[in-house]
Design a protein around this motif. Structure first.
Motif, PDB file in Angstrom:
ATOM      1  N   UNK A 292     -14.819   6.216  10.678  1.00  9.82           N
ATOM      2  CA  UNK A 292     -15.181   5.985  11.704  1.00  9.82           C
ATOM      3  C   UNK A 292     -13.973   6.257  12.897  1.00  9.82           C
ATOM      4  N   UNK A 293     -12.306   6.798  12.562  1.00 11.40           N
ATOM      5  CA  UNK A 293     -11.347   7.273  13.239  1.00 11.40           C
ATOM      6  C   UNK A 293     -12.315   8.565  13.800  1.00 11.40           C
ATOM      7  N   UNK A 294     -12.970   9.381  13.076  1.00  6.46           N
ATOM      8  CA  UNK A 294     -13.624  10.859  12.806  1.00  6.46           C
ATOM      9  C   UNK A 294     -14.389  10.534  14.047  1.00  6.46           C
ATOM     10  N   UNK A 295     -15.355   9.988  13.577  1.00  2.00           N
ATOM     11  CA  UNK A 295     -16.651   9.508  14.552  1.00  2.00           C
ATOM     12  C   UNK A 295     -15.884   9.473  16.220  1.00  2.00           C
ATOM     13  N   UNK A 296     -14.489   8.994  16.117  1.00  2.00           N
ATOM     14  CA  UNK A 296     -14.717   8.308  17.446  1.00  2.00           C
ATOM     15  C   UNK A 296     -13.748   9.806  18.013  1.00  2.00           C
ATOM     16  N   UNK A 297     -12.855  10.000  16.667  1.00  2.00           N
ATOM     17  CA  UNK A 297     -11.197  10.401  17.735  1.00  2.00           C
ATOM     18  C   UNK A 297     -11.602  11.878  17.791  1.00  2.00           C
ATOM     19  N   UNK A 298     -13.031  12.612  17.029  1.00  2.00           N
ATOM     20  CA  UNK A 298     -12.379  14.227  16.429  1.00  2.00           C
ATOM     21  C   UNK A 298     -13.370  14.996  17.947  1.00  2.00           C
ATOM     22  N   UNK A 299     -12.605  15.494  18.282  1.00  2.00           N
ATOM     23  CA  UNK A 299     -12.477  15.969  20.047  1.00  2.00           C
ATOM     24  C   UNK A 299     -13.931  16.926  19.093  1.00  2.00           C
ATOM     25  N   UNK A 300     -14.060  17.990  18.539  1.00  2.00           N
ATOM     26  CA  UNK A 300     -14.269  18.869  17.753  1.00  2.00           C
ATOM     27  C   UNK A 300     -16.159  18.003  18.008  1.00  2.00           C
ATOM     28  N   UNK A 301     -16.995  18.287  18.823  1.00  2.00           N
ATOM     29  CA  UNK A 301     -18.223  17.714  18.271  1.00  2.00           C
ATOM     30  C   UNK A 301     -19.250  18.502  16.666  1.00  2.00           C
ATOM     31  N   UNK A 302     -19.056  19.771  16.790  1.00  2.00           N
ATOM     32  CA  UNK A 302     -19.727  20.249  15.422  1.00  2.00           C
ATOM     33  C   UNK A 302     -18.770  19.760  14.507  1.00  2.00           C
ATOM     34  N   UNK A 303     -17.642  19.934  13.779  1.00  2.00           N
ATOM     35  CA  UNK A 303     -16.716  19.054  12.833  1.00  2.00           C
ATOM     36  C   UNK A 303     -17.000  18.191  12.834  1.00  2.00           C
ATOM     37  N   UNK A 304     -17.655  17.043  14.074  1.00  2.00           N
ATOM     38  CA  UNK A 304     -16.949  15.734  13.409  1.00  2.00           C
ATOM     39  C   UNK A 304     -18.814  15.463  13.331  1.00  2.00           C
ATOM     40  N   UNK A 305     -19.660  16.126  13.494  1.00  2.00           N
ATOM     41  CA  UNK A 305     -20.992  16.195  13.301  1.00  2.00           C
ATOM     42  C   UNK A 305     -21.218  16.503  11.418  1.00  2.00           C
TER      43      UNK A 305
ATOM     44  N   UNK B 242     -18.778  16.649   9.197  1.00  2.00           N
ATOM     45  CA  UNK B 242     -17.636  15.329   8.764  1.00  2.00           C
ATOM     46  C   UNK B 242     -18.894  14.400   8.152  1.00  2.00           C
ATOM     47  N   UNK B 243     -19.429  13.894   9.283  1.00  2.00           N
ATOM     48  CA  UNK B 243     -20.547  12.673   9.307  1.00  2.00           C
ATOM     49  C   UNK B 243     -21.953  13.075   7.965  1.00  2.00           C
ATOM     50  N   UNK B 244     -22.157  13.920   8.593  1.00  2.00           N
ATOM     51  CA  UNK B 244     -23.283  14.722   7.781  1.00  2.00           C
ATOM     52  C   UNK B 244     -23.155  14.227   6.116  1.00  2.00           C
ATOM     53  N   UNK B 245     -21.838  14.958   5.860  1.00  2.00           N
ATOM     54  CA  UNK B 245     -21.726  15.282   4.227  1.00  2.00           C
ATOM     55  C   UNK B 245     -21.000  13.663   3.923  1.00  2.00           C
ATOM     56  N   UNK B 246     -20.452  13.126   5.007  1.00  2.00           N
ATOM     57  CA  UNK B 246     -20.169  11.528   4.467  1.00  2.00           C
ATOM     58  C   UNK B 246     -21.131  10.888   4.597  1.00  2.00           C
TER      59      UNK B 246
ATOM     60  N   UNK C 211     -21.764   1.003   9.601  1.00  2.00           N
ATOM     61  CA  UNK C 211     -23.627   2.298  10.327  1.00  2.00           C
ATOM     62  C   UNK C 211     -23.768   1.815   8.544  1.00  2.00           C
ATOM     63  N   UNK C 212     -24.947   2.006   9.146  1.00  2.00           N
ATOM     64  CA  UNK C 212     -26.428   2.313   8.449  1.00  2.00           C
ATOM     65  C   UNK C 212     -26.659   3.423   7.827  1.00  2.00           C
ATOM     66  N   UNK C 213     -26.115   3.571   6.500  1.00  2.00           N
ATOM     67  CA  UNK C 213     -26.691   5.035   5.599  1.00  2.00           C
ATOM     68  C   UNK C 213     -26.646   5.060   4.412  1.00  2.00           C
ATOM     69  N   UNK C 214     -26.940   6.117   3.961  1.00  2.00           N
ATOM     70  CA  UNK C 214     -26.356   5.646   2.267  1.00  2.00           C
ATOM     71  C   UNK C 214     -25.683   5.142   1.466  1.00  2.00           C
ATOM     72  N   UNK C 215     -24.503   5.469   2.473  1.00  2.00           N
ATOM     73  CA  UNK C 215     -23.235   4.879   2.028  1.00  2.00           C
ATOM     74  C   UNK C 215     -23.297   3.324   1.030  1.00  2.00           C
ATOM     75  N   UNK C 216     -23.833   2.860   2.293  1.00  2.00           N
ATOM     76  CA  UNK C 216     -23.636   1.361   1.731  1.00  2.00           C
ATOM     77  C   UNK C 216     -25.095   1.432   1.261  1.00  2.00           C
TER      78      UNK C 216
END
Length: 250
Positions: free
Chosen positions: A71-84, A86-90, A240-245
């Motif tokens: 969630x920190x990366x989702x809200x505060x990582x300013x590199x859009x491509x990097x953020x997306x 990471x979120x996709x992998x997670x 968030x709703x994802x495979x993780x949960x």
């Protein structure tokens, strides 16, 4: 950006700085460089810090800690491509994260270590992907197995015990290396030039340097960040709703 403001407040409170001296990890003397590298280093320090925290306190669930990082990366990582990326992998449970990182607390140190090891694997995957993107941008061939090996960390040279004869990883040795690099302090003290870049490091006098006890200062900061983790995880403000949960039904 209340979370970012709180983090900045904790860092300033526990690691006082002056107008003369600045930490330059990852910048190689150029203050315009190093943000993403420094952020990854913070993440590694935090992940090892969760293991250290659990050794002396009621254990944090590794899934809760990783969710807070997500969630920190989702809200505060300013590199859009990097953020997306990471979120996709997670969210798709890369490297079996959904099963390795549990939402239930555990008394097993082996379970705690899964968090820093999972993050390390994720970071290595990012390094290999970035290598491929650089080669593609130069119209060069995709990286071969040797080049992919070279892009991963730690190298055979820096940690020979981390590699088995078949080129697979010895994970306990990898964790010890992570602990050495990001918790024990490597080195314990670093020289920070007041001004200038690499040239001033090579030629500057004693007045140009200040020794900072990296181990003690990072320890204070990381425990403060872990304390934020506890509060953020318990509040469950961001879900968030994802495979993780969905891992409980697997």
């Amino acid at each position: 950006c209340g979370g970012q403001s709180n983090l900045n407040h904790i860092v300033r409170k526990n690691v006082p700085s002056s107008h003369e001296y600045h930490w330059r990890t990852c910048t190689y003397g150029d203050n315009e460089m190093g943000y993403t590298c420094g952020l990854w280093q913070l993440f590694h320090v935090m992940s090892v810090g969760v293991v250290e925290y659990n050794r002396h306190n009621d254990a944090l669930a590794t899934g809760g800690a990783s969710e807070t990082l997500r969630n920190y990366i989702d809200h505060f990582f300013q590199c859009d491509e990097c953020r997306m990326n990471f979120l996709s992998m997670y969210d798709t449970c890369a490297f079996d994260g959904c099963h390795r990182l549990s939402e239930q607390s555990s008394d097993s140190e082996r379970d705690w270590k899964e968090f820093p090891l999972w993050l390390w694997e994720t970071h290595n995957d990012v390094n290999v992907r970035l290598l491929g993107e650089r080669l593609e941008s130069r119209n060069e061939n995709k990286p071969n197995d040797f080049e992919k090996h070279q892009a991963q960390w730690p190298s055979l040279y820096s940690c020979p015990n981390c590699w088995r004869d078949d080129h697979s990883w010895e994970e306990e040795s990898v964790y010890q290396h992570l602990h050495k690099m990001y918790w024990s302090g490597n080195p314990d003290y670093i020289k920070i030039p007041a001004k200038g870049g690499v040239g001033s490091i090579m030629g500057g006098g004693a007045s140009s340097y200040r020794y900072l006890n990296l181990r003690s200062k990072l320890t204070i900061v990381v425990f403060a960040v872990v304390a934020m983790l506890v509060r953020l995880s318990s509040s469950k403000r961001v879900r968030h709703s994802s495979g993780w949960h969905k891992k409980s039904v697997a």
